[in-house]
Design a protein around this motif. Structure first.
Motif, short mmCIF file in Angstrom:
data_model
loop_
_atom_site.label_atom_id
_atom_site.label_comp_id
_atom_site.label_asym_id
_atom_site.label_seq_id
_atom_site.Cartn_x
_atom_site.Cartn_y
_atom_site.Cartn_z
N ALA A 22 43.94 71.79 65.51
CA ALA A 22 44.24 70.65 64.80
C ALA A 22 45.72 70.47 64.47
O ALA A 22 46.30 69.38 64.47
CB ALA A 22 43.37 70.72 63.50
N VAL A 23 46.44 71.75 64.10
CA VAL A 23 47.90 71.57 63.80
C VAL A 23 48.73 71.53 65.08
O VAL A 23 48.70 72.41 65.87
CB VAL A 23 48.41 72.93 63.11
CG1 VAL A 23 49.74 72.77 62.82
CG2 VAL A 23 47.56 72.83 61.47
N GLY A 24 49.06 70.46 65.35
CA GLY A 24 49.70 70.07 66.73
C GLY A 24 50.95 69.05 66.55
O GLY A 24 51.38 69.11 65.21
N LEU A 25 51.49 68.60 67.40
CA LEU A 25 52.73 67.78 67.30
C LEU A 25 52.61 66.83 66.30
O LEU A 25 53.41 66.19 65.84
CB LEU A 25 52.84 67.18 68.88
CG LEU A 25 53.21 67.97 69.90
CD1 LEU A 25 53.23 67.51 71.20
CD2 LEU A 25 54.30 68.96 69.71
N GLY A 26 51.34 66.24 66.07
CA GLY A 26 51.04 65.16 65.19
C GLY A 26 51.10 65.50 63.82
O GLY A 26 51.56 64.63 63.29
N ASN A 27 50.97 66.59 63.54
CA ASN A 27 51.15 67.07 62.05
C ASN A 27 52.63 67.05 61.96
O ASN A 27 53.19 66.71 61.00
CB ASN A 27 50.78 68.42 61.67
CG ASN A 27 49.46 68.73 61.98
OD1 ASN A 27 48.72 68.32 62.93
ND2 ASN A 27 48.67 69.31 60.77
N ILE A 28 53.69 67.46 62.67
CA ILE A 28 54.97 67.61 62.53
C ILE A 28 55.90 66.23 62.87
O ILE A 28 56.61 65.89 61.94
CB ILE A 28 55.49 68.80 63.48
CG1 ILE A 28 54.94 69.96 63.23
CG2 ILE A 28 57.06 68.85 63.23
CD1 ILE A 28 55.31 71.08 63.98
N ALA A 265 43.52 73.08 55.68
CA ALA A 265 44.69 73.50 56.31
C ALA A 265 45.55 72.67 57.07
O ALA A 265 46.53 72.52 56.79
CB ALA A 265 44.15 74.82 56.93
N ASN A 266 44.77 71.74 57.93
CA ASN A 266 45.84 70.74 58.80
C ASN A 266 46.27 69.86 57.74
O ASN A 266 47.41 69.56 58.02
CB ASN A 266 44.60 70.15 59.58
CG ASN A 266 45.09 68.81 60.62
OD1 ASN A 266 46.02 69.30 61.13
ND2 ASN A 266 44.61 67.80 60.46
N SER A 267 45.65 69.31 56.65
CA SER A 267 46.26 68.29 55.78
C SER A 267 47.42 69.12 55.14
O SER A 267 48.38 68.31 54.88
CB SER A 267 45.30 67.55 54.65
OG SER A 267 44.42 66.85 55.62
N PHE A 269 49.40 71.43 56.16
CA PHE A 269 50.43 71.54 57.14
C PHE A 269 50.96 70.11 57.21
O PHE A 269 52.32 70.06 57.63
CB PHE A 269 50.04 72.04 58.50
CG PHE A 269 50.84 72.67 59.08
CD1 PHE A 269 52.00 72.05 60.01
CD2 PHE A 269 50.83 74.01 59.19
CE1 PHE A 269 52.86 72.82 60.56
CE2 PHE A 269 51.95 74.75 59.80
CZ PHE A 269 52.94 73.99 60.34
N GLU A 270 50.23 69.00 57.20
CA GLU A 270 50.95 67.51 57.32
C GLU A 270 51.73 67.27 55.97
O GLU A 270 53.05 66.76 56.22
CB GLU A 270 50.01 66.51 57.38
CG GLU A 270 49.00 66.84 58.44
CD GLU A 270 48.27 65.60 59.07
OE1 GLU A 270 48.44 65.25 60.16
OE2 GLU A 270 47.47 64.98 58.41
N ILE A 271 51.37 67.63 55.08
CA ILE A 271 52.12 67.32 53.83
C ILE A 271 53.62 68.14 53.86
O ILE A 271 54.58 67.81 53.46
CB ILE A 271 51.43 67.65 52.48
CG1 ILE A 271 50.09 67.20 52.41
CG2 ILE A 271 52.31 67.23 51.23
CD1 ILE A 271 49.90 65.57 52.05
NA NA Z 1 46.49 67.72 63.25
#
Ligand code: NA
Ligand code: PHE
Length: 503
Positions: A22-28, A265-267, A269-271
């Motif tokens: 889930a944590v990928g380029l999209g989060n960053i 966890a994914n969210s 990481f986005e924040i």
């Molecule tokens: Na993600």
């Protein structure tokens, strides 16, 4: 001969791997800009709505299908109903397309991690360096080129070699191990990067720009659509990944509990990424005497132009650059292996092959196509088109059809809810069925229709029609036709229940 089905070493490794996917380029590089454009602090409202009413419910749906039917996407959907196997192949083929271009971005990021050490792009030259010197980009009107750029080709070969090793090692020793190592590293590196960014002069201006709520934005349906669109993409729901990963879990596993951990966890990481990215942009704005609004960006421009500029100008810039690009590499690799596993598992199940054979036969051709298309001077254009069509269009379409078919075609929601509740701490009931059966399809249908209108009303980004026909529409059509063909191939012995002691 029946090959025994693989499994994750433990539930924690599964959770870590699901977070890794889930944590990928999209989060960053995607979330911070989407949030900023969508009302800053006010965006939290549509975002949390999308997470709770669509993202997490659909994550549960994926888990229930993969875990109940214990198979790769095509096998799980076939066991759900003989007629729905084709949905699984559709998801597999979307993963093929994503895998092909994801590797290119990981290769660029790997090179940029190294370039950061000496700030090799040269102060003031960041943009020219990326497009002209590093990618040696041609003009989109020249069409597809087969002039190869060694500085991109070799790193791509390297990335594919590493990925191949991880995939050959299998679910436990390859995917599980890689996530066990890369995810803690990613978290630590990213945290240090964010702290360093927040301490830069001007960081507070960036954070103010990011968090100041613009409540007016909430009246705009496009903002709500972008929140839902981002959540589907960010959680990687409804295209086979979570179905595949959850099929490697033991029979007795708390599924919804795991899903909540992964979703939050994914969210988080986005924040965190929003804080780090906008702090750095605040510094960039101050250093160049501009407003945060003038320098705010997302995607490739943020990563490969803005961040090098920030590194050129900041104290300790090499470190911030290495941490940022290193994070992109780890976040990307852990997502790419989850995408590839969807394909490898499908081939293993369908043809009855062993791990190593399936991995080689899947990964090597994908690597070759990836290098042929993306290591040449037209790589960036092809990547841009493929990404726009498959990510905003293919994913929405497959998710929309899957949800409708599962909810109304085969009416499986009550059965799947029973499966989830039989082993989970967090129980699902009527609300879950309403969210999956009504909110999900409505949100997806709305976005799908607006995407179709946007993509048909004018040529995407003004690219030449031929390129859009091949890499845009042609690819979408090929994915749909091919999935029907693949569903007609007969099944091998791995599809039998006896290959899985837990079935
Ligand atoms: Na993600
Ligand atoms: N979920 C990933 C992200 O947020 C993106 C992704 C898309 C990962 C497709 C795997 C497959 O960046």
């Amino acid at each position: 001969k029946v090959v025994k089905r693989e499994a994750f070493g433990s539930r924690n490794v599964f959770i870590l791997s699901a977070i890794g996917s889930a944590v990928g380029l999209g989060n960053i590089w995607r979330f911070p800009y989407v949030a900023y454009e969508g009302g800053g602090g006010a965006f939290l409202v549509p975002y949390l709505c999308a997470l709770l009413t669509a993202g997490i419910p659909l994550l549960f749906l994926d888990y229930s299908i993969g875990h109940r039917f214990r198979g790769s996407a095509p096998l799980a959907f076939r066991r759900l109903n003989r007629k729905t196997e084709v949905l699984g192949w559709w998801q597999v083929l979307i993963c093929v397309v994503i895998a092909v271009y994801y590797a290119a971005i990981i290769a660029w990021s790997t090179m940029y991690t190294a370039f950061s050490a000496t700030l090799a792009w040269g102060k003031g030259n960041e943009e020219t360096f990326f497009f002209s010197e590093f990618l040696q980009m041609g003009k989109p009107t020249d069409g597809v080129s087969f002039d190869y750029v060694p500085g991109v080709l070799w790193p791509m070969l390297g990335v594919w070699a590493v990925i191949l090793v991880i995939m050959v090692l299998g679910v436990k020793k390859g995917i599980g191990m890689a996530n066990n190592i890369f995810m803690p590293l990613l978290t630590v590196m990213f945290l240090i990067m964010v702290i360093q960014a927040v301490l830069l002069p001007g960081a507070m201006d960036g954070l103010n720009a990011f968090f100041t709520p613009n409540w007016e934005a909430l009246k705009d349906p496009a903002v709500w659509a972008s929140a839902y669109g981002h959540i589907f993409f960010s959680l990687s729901v409804a295209f086979g990944i979570m179905v595949t990963y959850s099929s490697y879990l033991k029979r007795k596993t708390d599924l919804t509990g795991s899903g909540l951990v992964v979703g939050f966890a994914n969210s988080s990481f986005e924040i965190l990424a929003g804080i780090g990215v906008f702090a750095a942009l605040g510094f960039m704005a101050q250093a160049s005497g501009q407003g945060v609004n003038d320098v705010a960006s997302g995607g490739i421009g943020l990563a490969f132009v803005a961040f090098p500029t920030i590194a050129s100008n900041a104290a300790g810039g090499s470190i911030i650059g290495m941490l940022f690009f290193g994070s992109l590499v780890f976040a990307g690799v852990t997502s790419l292996i989850s995408i590839l596993e969807v394909i490898v598992a499908a081939v293993q199940d369908k043809l009855g092959w062993a791990r190593v054979k399936a991995t080689l036969v899947v990964t090597i051709p994908i690597a070759i196509v990836s290098i042929v298309l993306f290591a040449s001077t037209s790589g960036l254009f092809v990547l841009d088109i493929t990404d726009a069509f498959i990510n905003q269009f293919g994913i929405m379409a497959v998710a929309f059809v899957t949800v409708l078919v599962v909810a109304y075609g085969v009416r499986a929601l009550p059965k799947l809810a029973t499966h989830l509740n039989g082993r989970s701490t967090f129980k699902v009931g009527l609300i879950w069925r309403l969210l999956v059966g009504i909110v999900g399809p409505l949100a997806l249908g709305y976005m799908l229709v607006s995407e179709i209108i946007a993509k048909t009303s004018k040529p995407y980004e003004g690219y030449p029609g031929g390129m859009l026909a091949v890499f845009g529409w042609g690819m979408v059509a090929a994915v749909i036709v091919l999935s029907v063909v693949l569903a007609m191939i007969p099944w091998g012995p791995n599809s039998k229940a006896k290959n899985d002691p837990e079935y």
